[in-house]
Motif scaffolding. Structure first.
Motif: not given
Ligand SMILES: [Cu+2]
Length: 543
Positions: A406-408, A472, A474, A477, A482
């Motif tokens: 998943p990615h915020p 992202c 995280f 990431h 990202l």
């Protein structure tokens, strides 16, 4: 009438003030009171936790920074749109050159928004090592009244520095256990096990601000036998939405109103739970449950709940407070957030298999100095995944997360409307969840969580000339690549952006060029810029 307006303006001007913070950014070796070894973190004025920053709408935030680290630093005021002050957005090699070690620099930020924000390091994941603090801007005319406020800012604290963990993240060795040294949780800067009680008086209304300063886990907030009325998401006021629990991904913020019970016959527990479906369960670590007390009366018994609720916010059904129907897109961009592998099995994160690396020239300078070439994305280098936007166009992003992570995802300089959510393997479209296109004001926020196997469609208006990161949140990431850039209205940038000499001086001090393309040349020669290397969707070393 004319007099009344004049008085109002005079009053407003008299109230606006400078909120001045003097921060010496220093290393602090500590375990933050957690049951884990100490590490070299990044604090302010030799201390943790960092000072909380509070302002009123219309104030100017003056952040006087001394960099006492042995490496550059920079600060991002997360969620602040920096309209006209793109050079203070804090992303190194995007908006600035970073603050050189041993030097001073001042960010002067007029916060035109109210709401719940945070300030964090944007250089080399210094956020992960503790350079982060809440930033709250209050509005005396806030339509939502509360008798009192409470704040819960939650962060994870890892016993390794980002520099120590980074080689493990990208390593091709399948036997590495990234969670061998798991994180603890800090609530308002101290160990989650030391939760402070909060006091409620019968009949009063409380605003509780929830700020996620996490690097990796999600967290949830609930109070037994009390409903939470969501009124703010990422600084944007919403129509009230009643829920039992609020879940936040890294970098997200939510305010809730809570109406106290009409009597003081019982006390209650609040719960803060740190977890992540994508994180391994570790006994005593994940999920982590921290319970605090909501005290009505010292003598009263404690209410005992059967269960603690757990759920995402139903964002698609939520509305922003000011009516703004779904934007109609002019320009649609597909962004596949995925892992990628090199031929030797090293692991990176990417948008569309481009893994981000800083250009040699900060993108703001490339946009301001390369004339017509500023309209060509390659000017910003092959590793920045730059998209050039026209002034005022509506940009749609299809954020696709088909892989197992998943990615915020956070966009700088904007809030975006959430238009649609769904599943990447839903070929028939039966599970598409789309907002109404009329008589509905979609939720706007600056950080959206896209779970594994899902997608989201968001839209924003390109009316804020500048260069803006989209990455992202995280920290792992982002460090693995990202990240990408929007080059928003470069022609209009030249009319509204005047980079202060203090920003240029930091570049000169570090030998970083302030003109030309990503390689410091004309747009047809970017050989010296970080080169693209191709990533594979599947790890060539795994069978
Ligand atoms: Cu991510």
């Amino acid at each position: 009438m004319r007099i009344a307006i004049g008085l109002f303006l005079a009053a407003a001007t008299a109230q606006a003030k400078n909120v001045v913070e003097n921060w010496d950014i220093t290393y602090v070796t500590t375990n933050r009171g957690l049951n884990q070894p100490a590490k070299r973190g990044i604090g302010v004025n030799g201390q943790f936790p960092l000072p909380i920053v509070e302002a009123e709408i219309g104030d100017t935030l003056v952040l006087n920074i001394r960099n006492s680290l042995d490496t550059p630093t920079s600060l991002h005021t997360h969620g602040i749109t920096q309209r006209g002050t793109n050079y203070y957005d804090g992303a190194p090699f995007v908006n600035e050159c970073g603050i050189a070690p041993g030097s001073n620099f001042t960010y002067e930020i007029p916060p035109m928004q109210s709401g719940s924000y945070w300030i964090h390091g944007h250089t080399s994941l210094q956020n992960y090592d503790g350079l982060r603090t809440p930033f709250i801007i209050r509005d005396p005319n806030d339509p939502y009244h509360a008798d009192k406020e409470y704040l819960f800012a939650v962060e994870d604290w890892w016993p390794n520095t980002f520099e120590e963990i980074f080689p493990l993240l990208t390593s091709s060795d399948p036997n590495i256990d990234l969670f061998a040294n798991p994180p603890g949780a800090l609530i308002n800067g101290v160990s989650g096990n030391l939760t402070e009680p909060i006091a409620f008086e019968p009949g009063k209304t409380y605003r509780i601000r929830l700020i996620s300063m996490m690097s990796l886990p999600l967290w949830e907030f609930a109070i037994d036998n009390h409903q939470l009325q969501v009124i703010e998401v990422d600084g944007v006021l919403t129509k009230p939405k009643t829920v039992d629990v609020v879940r936040l991904a890294p970098a997200q913020r939510v305010s809730v109103l809570v109406t106290a019970k009409s009597n003081a016959d019982m006390n209650y527990q609040y719960h803060i739970i740190m977890f992540g479906d994508f994180l391994p369960e570790i006994a005593g670590v994940f999920p982590s449950v921290f319970n605090g007390t909501v005290v009505y009366n010292d003598q009263a018994p404690m209410f005992v709940a059967d269960t603690i609720p757990s759920a995402f916010l139903d964002e698609i059904s939520m509305e922003s407070l000011n009516y703004k129907p779904a934007f109609v897109p002019d320009h649609s961009i597909y962004l596949n957030a995925s892992s990628g592998f090199t031929q030797d099995g090293s692991n990176f994160e990417s948008f569309n298999l481009v893994t981000y690396e800083d250009p040699l020239v900060p993108a703001i300078f490339s946009a301001l100095t390369t004339g017509d070439m500023a309209l060509n994305p390659i000017t910003y280098g092959p590793r920045t995944n730059s998209h050039v936007l026209k002034y005022g166009e509506i940009v749609e992003m299809l954020l696709w997360s088909a892989t197992d992570l998943p990615h915020p995802l956070h966009l700088h300089g904007h809030t975006f409307q959430l238009i649609e959510r769904g599943f990447t393997n839903d070929t028939t479209g039966e599970l598409r969840n789309i907002v109404p296109l009329t008589n509905f004001s979609p939720l706007m926020r600056d950080t959206i969580f896209v779970p594994q196997g899902e997608y989201a469609v968001v839209r924003f208006k390109a009316d804020n000339p500048g260069v803006w990161n989209m990455h992202c949140h995280f920290d792992w990431h982002m460090g693995m690549g990202l990240n990408m850039l929007f080059i928003e209205a470069p022609e209009q940038m030249r009319q509204v952006i005047r980079v202060p000499q203090s920003v240029i001086d930091q570049c000169v001090a570090q030998g970083i060029p302030t003109s030309g393309n990503a390689a410091g040349n004309n747009a047809y020669n970017y050989d010296a810029a970080p080169d693209l290397f191709y990533l594979l969707l599947d790890n060539p070393l795994s069978e």
